[in-house]
Write a protein that holds these residues in place. Structure first.
Motif, short mmCIF file in Angstrom:
data_model
loop_
_atom_site.label_atom_id
_atom_site.label_comp_id
_atom_site.label_asym_id
_atom_site.label_seq_id
_atom_site.Cartn_x
_atom_site.Cartn_y
_atom_site.Cartn_z
N SER A 52 -4.14 -32.09 28.01
CA SER A 52 -5.35 -32.41 28.79
C SER A 52 -6.47 -33.00 28.10
CB SER A 52 -5.60 -31.08 29.72
OG SER A 52 -6.95 -31.39 30.14
N GLU A 53 -7.17 -33.91 28.66
CA GLU A 53 -8.41 -34.36 28.16
C GLU A 53 -9.58 -33.29 28.29
OE1 GLU A 53 -10.60 -37.30 30.45
OE2 GLU A 53 -9.98 -36.47 32.37
N HIS A 54 -9.31 -32.23 29.12
CA HIS A 54 -10.27 -31.00 28.96
C HIS A 54 -10.27 -30.24 28.00
CE1 HIS A 54 -11.68 -32.77 32.70
NE2 HIS A 54 -10.39 -32.78 33.06
N ASP A 55 -9.02 -30.30 27.14
CA ASP A 55 -8.68 -29.53 25.96
C ASP A 55 -9.15 -30.11 24.69
OD1 ASP A 55 -7.49 -28.07 28.13
OD2 ASP A 55 -5.80 -27.76 26.86
N ALA A 56 -10.23 -29.36 24.28
CA ALA A 56 -10.96 -30.07 22.95
C ALA A 56 -10.20 -30.10 21.76
CB ALA A 56 -12.13 -29.63 22.92
N LEU A 57 -9.26 -29.12 21.66
CA LEU A 57 -8.65 -28.59 20.53
C LEU A 57 -7.32 -28.18 20.60
CD1 LEU A 57 -9.92 -28.69 17.54
CD2 LEU A 57 -10.40 -26.15 17.96
N THR A 58 -6.25 -28.64 19.99
CA THR A 58 -5.21 -27.98 19.78
C THR A 58 -5.28 -26.79 18.88
OG1 THR A 58 -3.96 -29.88 20.31
CG2 THR A 58 -2.69 -28.36 19.05
N VAL A 59 -4.89 -25.57 19.54
CA VAL A 59 -5.32 -24.33 18.81
C VAL A 59 -4.48 -23.18 18.91
CG1 VAL A 59 -7.09 -23.64 20.25
CG2 VAL A 59 -7.34 -23.06 18.14
N GLY A 60 -4.50 -21.95 18.34
CA GLY A 60 -3.76 -20.92 18.56
C GLY A 60 -4.08 -19.92 17.57
N HIS A 61 -4.54 -20.43 16.45
CA HIS A 61 -5.11 -19.59 15.33
C HIS A 61 -6.31 -19.40 15.39
CE1 HIS A 61 -1.67 -20.11 11.93
NE2 HIS A 61 -1.26 -19.87 13.26
N ALA A 62 -7.04 -18.17 15.12
CA ALA A 62 -8.31 -17.84 15.29
C ALA A 62 -9.35 -18.49 14.57
CB ALA A 62 -8.58 -16.20 15.40
N SER A 63 -10.79 -18.72 14.91
CA SER A 63 -11.80 -18.80 14.00
C SER A 63 -12.10 -20.15 13.69
CB SER A 63 -11.71 -17.89 12.84
OG SER A 63 -11.32 -16.48 12.94
N THR A 64 -11.29 -21.32 14.33
CA THR A 64 -11.71 -22.25 14.07
C THR A 64 -12.81 -23.23 14.74
OG1 THR A 64 -9.92 -23.26 15.61
CG2 THR A 64 -9.14 -22.94 13.16
N SER A 65 -13.22 -22.59 15.95
CA SER A 65 -13.82 -23.30 16.94
C SER A 65 -15.12 -23.81 16.51
CB SER A 65 -13.95 -22.41 18.03
OG SER A 65 -14.87 -21.49 17.68
N LEU A 66 -15.64 -23.00 15.46
CA LEU A 66 -17.27 -23.28 15.03
C LEU A 66 -17.07 -24.36 14.24
CD1 LEU A 66 -18.79 -19.77 14.54
CD2 LEU A 66 -18.43 -21.26 16.47
N ALA A 67 -16.14 -24.65 13.13
CA ALA A 67 -16.04 -25.76 12.35
C ALA A 67 -15.88 -26.81 12.85
CB ALA A 67 -15.19 -25.24 11.06
N ALA A 68 -14.79 -26.91 13.81
CA ALA A 68 -14.31 -27.98 14.61
C ALA A 68 -15.57 -28.56 15.62
CB ALA A 68 -12.95 -27.72 15.53
N ALA A 69 -16.24 -27.74 16.20
CA ALA A 69 -17.27 -28.14 16.98
C ALA A 69 -18.51 -28.91 16.27
CB ALA A 69 -17.78 -27.00 17.73
N PHE A 70 -18.68 -28.06 15.03
CA PHE A 70 -19.58 -28.60 14.28
C PHE A 70 -19.29 -29.99 13.61
CE2 PHE A 70 -20.67 -28.70 9.28
CZ PHE A 70 -22.19 -29.14 9.76
N GLY A 71 -18.03 -30.10 13.68
CA GLY A 71 -17.46 -31.64 13.03
C GLY A 71 -17.80 -32.48 14.17
N MET A 72 -17.55 -32.09 15.44
CA MET A 72 -17.76 -32.93 16.61
C MET A 72 -19.28 -33.24 16.75
SD MET A 72 -15.19 -31.09 19.11
CE MET A 72 -13.34 -31.07 18.80
N ALA A 73 -20.08 -32.33 16.70
CA ALA A 73 -21.47 -32.49 16.87
C ALA A 73 -22.03 -33.76 15.71
CB ALA A 73 -22.23 -31.27 16.69
N LEU A 74 -21.40 -33.37 14.43
CA LEU A 74 -21.83 -34.45 13.42
C LEU A 74 -21.49 -35.70 14.07
CD1 LEU A 74 -21.05 -32.47 10.11
CD2 LEU A 74 -23.17 -32.85 11.32
N ALA A 75 -20.14 -35.84 14.41
CA ALA A 75 -19.90 -37.18 14.80
C ALA A 75 -20.56 -37.82 15.97
CB ALA A 75 -17.99 -37.12 15.13
N ARG A 76 -20.97 -36.84 16.94
CA ARG A 76 -21.75 -37.29 18.03
C ARG A 76 -22.96 -37.96 17.74
NH1 ARG A 76 -23.94 -32.50 20.80
NH2 ARG A 76 -25.17 -32.56 18.86
N ASP A 77 -23.59 -37.25 16.80
CA ASP A 77 -24.94 -37.59 16.16
C ASP A 77 -24.92 -38.81 15.27
OD1 ASP A 77 -25.84 -35.41 17.81
OD2 ASP A 77 -26.35 -34.13 15.92
N ALA A 78 -23.72 -39.05 14.51
CA ALA A 78 -23.66 -40.24 13.68
C ALA A 78 -23.60 -41.36 14.66
CB ALA A 78 -22.39 -40.08 12.80
#
Ligand code: HTL
Ligand code: MG
Length: 660
Positions: free
Chosen positions: A106-132
């Motif tokens: 789904s386009e509403h699923d931002a990340l393929t995931v299942g292991h814990a603790s990855t959301s912050l780094a992934a979101a951080f990267g996305m925010a950097l991409a957005r701002d760039a």
């Protein structure tokens, strides 16, 4: 028709009036209970996140904005609201929806995931991409208190607080990982909740927030002051100290309040953490009362719910063995990275609390803590799932193997795992561990062998990885540790004579081999219980006999048992037909493992027909006076290597992403 029936997609949630959100939450909760009663799955976490889910979809446009759920196991509500309601009953099953967020689904699923603790780094990267790119979308991460114990999450916070991109972090705090959450941060979060302010807020909702419930423009500064006022002294708040704006804790089941905060935080520059307090299992009595049991549910009767008994599991066999070994030897410890229940350690944790450590969702810490213990002469066992040991790989090499330390890795969920699917498949450890010097890698086929291997591993010392699958096993009678037969290190066991085709099983596939061999005198069976060190003596004897070898393994073929055999044969200058059955170079989705084994060509039926074909080929080769058979093709003529079969049945189609 209720509110939920009018929701065709998340845009409809955005259009609802604030006053309708509560009704939607309650219907959504009901639907989740209903679905889980039929399918099983991550019930308690999804129930606890209902209001948050509704609020996020009310505030954000998840087709454009990125909402990154950590682990992704709390997203049943999110899936229902994002166009997947009619497929929910297929969740975690063959061909059905994944149990976690999956970007190809789904386009509403931002990340393929299942292991814990990855959301912050992934979101951080996305925010950097957005701002760039100067792009106009929001980035929000949702992370649980358990997931926040992972090093990758904490290190990401450290970066986020330093770079300060505009993003929202929702800390969904329910005091639980799968079991009770652990760690000093967890203790800090508990402290927050005994603040008189929070208790008032719990009682009377928004009223107690009086001065926070303020006009938009003032929100930022007021929230800051308010947050400071709640915590005494404010500088003790580690989130503030890490450079985040911190708001909370607020009641995560008050959907209107959640909307209010999310909306206003969206307007703020920099990173803001919104700390919400929720109850795992919220709204379903049994799950609220026992969220540990109901973290991952089997199917149940909605009206008379009872957690399904599982029978004796490999995990139980390990837990019982660990109890006995720790009683017999006071240097034995068990370390778990947040998997007490799953790794069969409930009893151990009670019987040996002094030599039991739950380090949180921090596999790297588990491994290096074991190294520290071993450096001081203790005998630690790291009880860990195959898929999660991936997080501790460098530590196995750098901290354990280099020092050749007495650390035993008790690797659970080795093999295909079923409903959890591709994020959790325990199929890589043989390949990634075989390459490490000093380390032995073995797999028992039954409980007595598991005991013997554990005992021998602890006695002989050095790093040892023992692995077993998810699922049931025949219990063995209790015996004192002294009576457990030790295993001669690095040896295989011949279980059935026969030297035309010899089947080599590893752990549970030994049973597959025996079943496939049946009574046929031409077919031999070997328990190749050590993949490292290999039993070279027996292997070379097989080479002398000119047998066709078939390795059967429930793990990735690249780097697996079959590969190990071929390497060794080549190193000894021998050439022998070897057919490798196992998992080819693809990700395998969720489904029923027994069915998947057949589809991938290493279930009992598939092996049986493969053996028949090989015997026929050998016969033909002898009649034709031809060269020895190099097997790898079925007799049907069409080349059906394992890889091709798997590509047909199992390729997980991950579309390439367009630029945004
Ligand atoms: N280790 C790693 C790296 N990833 C996962 N997913 C696990 C272990 C196992 N695990 C879960 S869910 C979960 C763990 C430890 C607890 C997460 O706690 P959190 O969320 O507080 O973040 P909550 O359950 O809603 O309270 C799964 O494998 C699904
Ligand atoms: Mg939690």
């Amino acid at each position: 028709m209720g509110v939920l029936d009018h929701i065709t997609g998340p845009q409809d949630v955005g259009r609802l009036r604030l006053s309708q959100l509560r009704a939607l939450s309650s219907e959504l909760r009901d639907e989740i209970i209903d679905v889980c009663s039929e399918t099983g799955g991550h019930l308690a976490s999804s129930l606890g996140a209902v209001e948050l889910t509704v609020a996020l979809h009310h505030v954000y446009d998840t087709a454009r904005d990125r909402v990154v759920w950590d682990v992704g196991h709390q997203t049943y509500g999110h899936k229902i609201l994002t166009g997947r309601r009619d497929r929910m009953r297929s969740i975690r099953r063959h061909g059905g929806l994944a149990g976690f967020t999956t970007s190809s689904e789904s386009e509403h699923d931002a990340l393929t995931v299942g292991h814990a603790s990855t959301s912050l780094a992934a979101a951080f990267g996305m925010a950097l991409a957005r701002d760039a790119r100067g792009a106009p979308y929001e980035v929000t991460a949702v992370i649980g208190d358990g997931a926040l114990t992972g090093g990758i999450a904490l290190a990401a916070l450290n970066q986020i607080g330093h770079v300060k991109p505009r993003m929202t972090i929702v800390l969904n705090d329910n005091e639980l990982s799968i079991s009770e959450n652990v760690g000093a941060l967890n203790a800090f979060m508990r402290q927050l909740q005994v603040q008189p302010w929070f208790q008032r807020a719990e009682r009377s909702g928004k009223e107690a927030l009086g001065d926070l419930w303020s006009p938009l423009a003032e929100f930022g500064s007021r929230a800051k002051t308010a947050a400071r006022r709640f915590f005494d002294p404010a500088s003790n708040n580690p989130f503030l100290a890490m450079g985040l704006r911190y708001v909370g804790p607020i009641d995560g089941h008050d959907v209107e309040q959640l909307v209010y905060y999310l909306r206003h935080i969206r307007e703020l520059e920099g990173p803001t953490m919104l700390h919400i307090v929720t109850r795992k299992g919220k709204g379903y009595d049994v799950a609220e009362a026992d969220p540990i049991t109901w973290h991952g549910a089997s199917t149940f009767d909605r009206l008379e719910p009872a957690a399904a008994g599982k029978g004796y599991q490999w995990s139980d066999a390990f837990g019982d063995a660990a109890c006995a070994l720790a009683s017999a030897e006071d240097r034995v410890w068990v370390i778990t990275p947040a998997m007490r229940e799953g790794s069969g350690l409930v009893r151990y944790s009670k019987e040996h609390p002094q030599r039991y450590i739950d380090v949180g969702i921090a596999e790297d810490v588990a491994v290096t803590t074991a190294a520290g213990l071993a450096l001081r002469g203790e005998k630690p066992i790291v009880a860990i799932y195959s898929t999660f040991l991936q997080r501790g790989y460098d530590q196995v090499i750098h901290d354990v193997s280099l020092e050749n330390l007495d650390v035993v890795f008790a690797i659970d969920r080795a093999g295909l795992v079923g409903g959890d699917g591709m994020t959790h498949q325990g199929v890589y450890d043989v390949a990634y561990l075989r390459a490490i010097p000093n380390l032995s890698v073995a797999m028992p086929r039954d409980v007595p062998q598991l005991r013997g291997m554990l005992k021998s591993a602890l006695r002989r010392g050095g790093p040892v990885a023992l692995r077993w699958p998810r699922g049931g096993v025949k219990p063995a009678p209790d015996q004192p540790v002294e009576a457990w037969p030790e295993v001669v290190w690095g040896t295989w066991e011949r279980l059935k004579e026969g030297d035309e085709v010899v089947l080599l099983g590893f752990g549970p596939t030994v049973a597959t081999a025996l079943a496939a061999a049946g009574e046929d005198p031409r077919v031999g069976v070997i328990d190749a219980r050590f993949v490292k060190p290999l039993d070279t003596e027996m292997l070379l004897a097989l080479a002398d006999a000119g047998s066709t070898l078939v390795t059967i393994e429930d793990n990735a073929l690249p780097g697996g048992l079959g590969s190990a055999l071929l390497e060794s044969l080549a190193d000894h200058g021998r050439s022998l037909p070897v057919v490798r059955l196992g998992i080819p170079d693809v990700h395998v989705d969720h489904g029923d493992p027994a069915r998947q084994h057949e589809e991938l060509g290493y279930g009992p039926e598939a092996v049986r027909s493969r053996v028949t074909a090989l015997l026929e080929e050998r016969e033909r080769a002898i009649t034709d006076g031809g060269a020895p058979v190099v097997a790898g093709r079925r007799s049907g003529g069409r080349a059906t290597t394992c890889e091709e079969q798997a590509v047909e049945a199992h390729v997980v189609d991950t579309p390439r992403r367009a630029s945004v």
